[in-house]
Design an enzyme around this catalytic site. Structure first.
Site, short mmCIF file in Angstrom:
data_model
loop_
_atom_site.label_atom_id
_atom_site.label_comp_id
_atom_site.label_asym_id
_atom_site.label_seq_id
_atom_site.Cartn_x
_atom_site.Cartn_y
_atom_site.Cartn_z
N ASP A 92 -20.33 6.74 -33.65
CA ASP A 92 -20.05 7.59 -34.82
C ASP A 92 -18.65 7.36 -35.38
OD1 ASP A 92 -22.52 8.94 -34.53
OD2 ASP A 92 -21.64 10.38 -33.13
N GLU A 101 -21.37 16.41 -25.42
CA GLU A 101 -20.64 16.13 -26.66
C GLU A 101 -20.34 17.46 -27.33
OE1 GLU A 101 -21.05 13.64 -30.82
OE2 GLU A 101 -22.68 14.87 -30.12
C1 GLC Z 1 -24.13 13.42 -32.44
C2 GLC Z 1 -24.48 11.96 -32.37
C3 GLC Z 1 -24.69 11.46 -33.77
C4 GLC Z 1 -25.85 12.23 -34.38
C5 GLC Z 1 -25.63 13.74 -34.28
C6 GLC Z 1 -26.89 14.49 -34.53
O1 GLC Z 1 -22.93 13.67 -33.08
O2 GLC Z 1 -23.49 11.26 -31.69
O3 GLC Z 1 -24.91 10.09 -33.85
O4 GLC Z 1 -26.00 11.88 -35.72
O5 GLC Z 1 -25.18 14.14 -33.01
O6 GLC Z 1 -27.79 14.32 -33.48
#
Ligand code: GLC
Length: 542
Positions: free
Chosen positions: A321, A246
């Site tokens: 999210d 991500e």
């Molecule tokens: C990512 C996750 C999210 C989380 C963040 C911190 O963006 O998808 O849900 O709050 O990381 O871990």
């Protein structure tokens, strides 16, 4: 060809998926009980958001122990059973590794707080006066990214919630600990991993204020990020697994580097630029209508750019999210089915690996909560307070949350039209939306023309036609409101036309045979022109 290019990943947010014991919270046994549903959909992997031991300040993204199961979700035996049962159905589990930070309840952080130097070096502590944070960086969930610890006379960095302390990846001992976490799960048979905000792991050598922004330019895609990912992959054999990173506020050039096979870092990346087209001046909490021209340009740039650079995209509209895409870019009333199907078609036939987020395949909508008491998400509750402090009216704040809150995607999975949508026999931890009870698995399973049936056909099409997984992509037809592209592999060609507006629009088009149409109808094609009805999406083959 690598198997992940032909695969489809189904994302499960266990807390909201299926509750097996009536406590109102989804759990691992609930997931196991629904595996046939996911097999019937045709997904190859299940990405499970974190179910590890956690105080749940950020619903599991605040991990207190990476190698044990949060009791609310079940036991290690339940996790092993889920893994076995999934494998029996040809489904692999993808686990979510939250390696940028741990919960402050993690033993490492607790020992750091107790004064152990070794564990203080696991995190990012800085000396400083109590009224002067080391930098002006802002937490992604609002407020300063630094927290002062009076008894240590030090600040620690938390790019997310104050209970999520950033790990110090420059410390080789930290990297070894995290490799052991991967090995632990590989040993149990896990063969796919998602890495949470992994492009934030390498912090700059010198910490300095960001003169114009919130700090993200200082730590995003940081100096050693590629090196650290290569090391992680090399030492744990991750290249034999499917991996997705991500990437927060990243660039195309970095994503090519992260995913080019010869670099041996990751199989693919999530990037988010296409989901900021309705952020006014880049601010998530300021609303504007989606900029469709920008959406098209971003897809063209990223799709053609990743192809040219030899990288690979994860394709998605929805996750835990993001607000629900049918409410965001479709029309969840008048053209509910047509627009949900168009959006599915548009994203699945691009070049990359598609991800389906639980309930997306049913056309689940935003929550439309009207009372702040219905919200659960830490970010939403923080911003409720911040927007109040900025002097916004209650109505304005609620409108912003209704459009942007992460809770829009965290409402219970809708299994049937009964009480609590069949998610739990108890009281759900978060309310079921009052709109669109017809968006449910039981009803849609019976209906050939449902959104669910459309997703099944779309997933099947990927397995039948090599051009979808392997073909080149070119964006065509620059007409406002339309996103269209062609996929080509040798003599095989597919053209996709999608209307993102509520008006009919005619475009020049060719193609002999309609493969799929979000209207489940014959396309309106005449003399080399195709008239796309409101939110119509069509895939044509030569
Ligand atoms: C990512 C996750 C999210 C989380 C963040 C911190 O963006 O998808 O849900 O709050 O990381 O871990």
């Amino acid at each position: 060809m690598a198997d992940f290019k032909r695969s489809v990943v189904y994302q499960i947010y266990p807390k909201s998926f299926c509750d097996s014991n009536g406590d109102g919270v989804g759990d691992l046994r609930g997931v196991t009980s629904r595996l046939d549903y996911i097999r019937d959909l045709g997904a190859d992997y299940i990405w499970l958001t974190p179910f590890f031991k956690s105080p749940q300040r950020d619903n599991g993204y605040d991990v207190a122990d990476y190698c044990s199961v949060e009791p609310m979700f079940g036991t290690m035996a339940d996790a092993e059973e889920l893994l076995r049962e999934a494998e029996k159905r040809g489904i692999g589990l993808m686990l979510d590794m939250v390696f940028n930070h741990t919960s402050t309840a993690h033993e490492w952080f607790q020992r750091a707080m107790a004064g152990e130097k070794k564990y203080q070096d696991y995190y990012i502590f800085r000396e400083g006066a109590p009224d002067a944070p080391p930098t002006n960086w802002q937490s992604k969930f609002g407020g300063s990214a630094w927290e002062y610890v009076p008894k240590l006379k030090k600040w620690y960095l938390h790019l997310f919630d104050v209970s999520q302390a950033d790990l110090n990846w420059d410390n080789p001992a930290v990297r070894e600990e995290l490799k052991n976490v991967i090995r632990f799960w590989q040993h149990k048979g896990v063969r796919a991993f998602r890495f949470d905000v992994v492009n934030l792991i390498s912090k700059p050598a010198v910490f300095a204020d960001d003169p114009t922004g919130d700090g993200r330019r200082c730590y995003t895609d940081g100096p050693h990020v590629h090196e650290y990912l290569q090391e992680l992959a090399r030492d744990t054999g991750l290249c034999e697994n499917v991996t997705v990173g991500e990437m927060s506020s990243t660039s195309l050039a970095h994503c090519i580097r992260y995913t080019k096979p010869e670099n041996k870092e990751l199989s693919m990346t999530f990037s988010f630029h296409h989901l900021k087209i309705d952020y006014k001046n880049g601010d998530k909490w300021a609303l504007q209508a989606p900029d469709l021209a920008q959406l098209r340009d971003l897809f063209a740039t990223w799709q053609e750019g990743m192809e040219a650079g030899g990288g690979w995209n994860a394709l998605f509209w929805c996750n835990h999210d993001q607000p629900r895409v049918v409410s965001r870019l479709g029309d969840d009333e008048k053209y509910w089915k047509e627009s949900a199907k168009m959006l599915a078609l548009c994203i699945h036939l691009m070049r990359g690996t598609p991800y389906v987020y639980q309930g997306e395949e049913l056309g689940m909508t935003n929550a439309y909560f009207e009372d702040i008491g219905q919200y659960r998400d830490v970010e939403s509750l923080n911003y409720y307070r911040i927007l109040q402090e900025q002097g916004l009216t209650e109505a304005d704040i609620m409108a912003r949350l209704m459009a942007r809150s992460r809770d829009n995607s965290r409402t219970p999975m809708q299994w049937n039209a009964e009480k609590n949508a069949g998610f739990t026999s108890g009281t759900p931890w978060i309310d079921v939306p009052t709109r669109k009870s017809e968006a449910n698995a039981e009803a849609e399973k019976q209906d050939e023309a449902s959104i669910l049936s459309f997703y099944k056909r779309l997933i099947r099409l990927r397995k039948e036609r090599d051009v979808i997984a392997e073909g080149d992509i070119r964006f065509i037809c620059d007409v406002p409101g339309i996103i269209a592209y062609e996929r080509t592999l040798g003599n095989e060609k597919i053209a996709v036309y999608c209307n993102f507006t509520g008006e009919s629009i005619a475009v020049p088009a060719n193609g002999q045979r309609c493969l799929m149409d979000s209207y489940e109808d014959v396309p309106m094609m005449k003399d080399g022109r195709l008239t796309l009805r409101p939110y119509e999406g069509i895939a044509m083959a030569d």
